[in-house]
Motif scaffolding. Structure first.
Motif, mmCIF file in Angstrom:
data_model
loop_
_atom_site.group_PDB
_atom_site.id
_atom_site.type_symbol
_atom_site.label_atom_id
_atom_site.label_comp_id
_atom_site.label_asym_id
_atom_site.label_seq_id
_atom_site.Cartn_x
_atom_site.Cartn_y
_atom_site.Cartn_z
ATOM 1 N N LYS A 106 -0.902 4.159 8.492
ATOM 2 C CA LYS A 106 0.480 4.440 8.107
ATOM 3 C C LYS A 106 1.348 3.355 8.719
ATOM 4 O O LYS A 106 0.955 2.679 9.660
ATOM 5 C CB LYS A 106 0.927 5.825 8.611
ATOM 6 N N GLU A 108 2.445 0.598 7.231
ATOM 7 C CA GLU A 108 2.267 -0.739 6.675
ATOM 8 C C GLU A 108 3.127 -0.898 5.425
ATOM 9 O O GLU A 108 3.512 0.072 4.790
ATOM 10 C CB GLU A 108 0.802 -0.990 6.340
ATOM 11 N N GLU A 109 3.370 -2.141 5.092
ATOM 12 C CA GLU A 109 4.193 -2.491 3.949
ATOM 13 C C GLU A 109 5.535 -1.767 4.064
ATOM 14 O O GLU A 109 6.222 -1.910 5.047
ATOM 15 C CB GLU A 109 3.438 -2.238 2.648
ATOM 16 N N GLU A 110 5.911 -0.936 3.114
ATOM 17 C CA GLU A 110 7.227 -0.288 3.212
ATOM 18 C C GLU A 110 7.157 1.154 3.683
ATOM 19 O O GLU A 110 8.129 1.892 3.602
ATOM 20 C CB GLU A 110 7.940 -0.389 1.859
ATOM 21 N N ASN A 111 6.026 1.582 4.186
ATOM 22 C CA ASN A 111 5.878 2.933 4.715
ATOM 23 C C ASN A 111 6.653 3.044 6.026
ATOM 24 O O ASN A 111 6.451 2.251 6.938
ATOM 25 C CB ASN A 111 4.381 3.234 4.931
ATOM 26 N N GLN A 112 7.533 4.028 6.135
ATOM 27 C CA GLN A 112 8.419 4.166 7.293
ATOM 28 C C GLN A 112 7.976 5.250 8.271
ATOM 29 O O GLN A 112 8.771 5.711 9.077
ATOM 30 C CB GLN A 112 9.848 4.462 6.803
ATOM 31 N N GLU A 113 6.718 5.672 8.212
ATOM 32 C CA GLU A 113 6.262 6.774 9.069
ATOM 33 C C GLU A 113 5.883 6.331 10.476
ATOM 34 O O GLU A 113 5.485 7.141 11.287
ATOM 35 C CB GLU A 113 5.051 7.453 8.417
ATOM 36 N N TYR A 115 3.652 3.102 12.726
ATOM 37 C CA TYR A 115 2.311 2.534 12.582
ATOM 38 C C TYR A 115 1.298 3.349 13.378
ATOM 39 O O TYR A 115 1.401 3.469 14.598
ATOM 40 C CB TYR A 115 2.301 1.078 13.047
#
Length: 147
Positions: A106, A108-113, A115
């Motif tokens: 989690k 990565e890229e545009e995931n805002q949760e 890392y």
């Protein structure tokens, strides 16, 4: 290793050896090497036996930073094995299945949760079942899958 073999704090027979061998120095805490330098690297080779189940620990000093020494995982059971990021398992006595393990992150890229490791997934188009090992329960499911 105890969890992967399905053991807790039971007694283990532990045997170990340490070797030294020459190696070109790699990065260290301060960054990449500034010149070529030959060093003596310690390698620990340890076996842990739990009630007939065997685990092998093989580690070279600074392996986690080395450009040429890799980490390696091998777990073997009666019905299969995990070798690095590959799973080979018998569906039944005459049907092998080969699956690649994929790390699910989690953040990565545009995931805002944030890392973090969500889990490890094993899937193959020829294998009907998709296995998802969540971080907290991963080690508990592996022994039953390979046993």
């Amino acid at each position: 290793m105890r969890k992967m073999l399905g053991f807790g704090f039971e007694n283990a027979t532990i045997r170990g050896m340490r070797f030294e061998s020459s190696l070109v120095a790699g990065p260290d805490r301060s960054g990449p090497p500034k010149e070529e330098k030959i060093i003596l690297a310690e390698r620990d080779l340890v076996s842990l036996e739990f009630d007939g189940k065997l685990g092998i620990y093989d580690f070279t000093k600074d392996q986690h930073r080395s450009w040429i020494r890799s980490n390696h995982l091998s777990v073997r059971g009666n019905r299969g094995e995990i070798f690095d990021n590959r799973l080979a398992v018998l569906s039944d006595y005459s049907t092998p299945a080969f699956l690649d393990l994929k790390r699910i992150n989690k953040g990565e890229e545009e995931n805002q949760e944030g890392y973090y490791l969500e889990g490890i997934m094993a899937a193959n188009a020829g294998f009907i079942e998709i296995l998802l090992f969540l971080q907290g329960s991963m080690m508990m499911k592996l022994p039953s899958l390979l046993a």
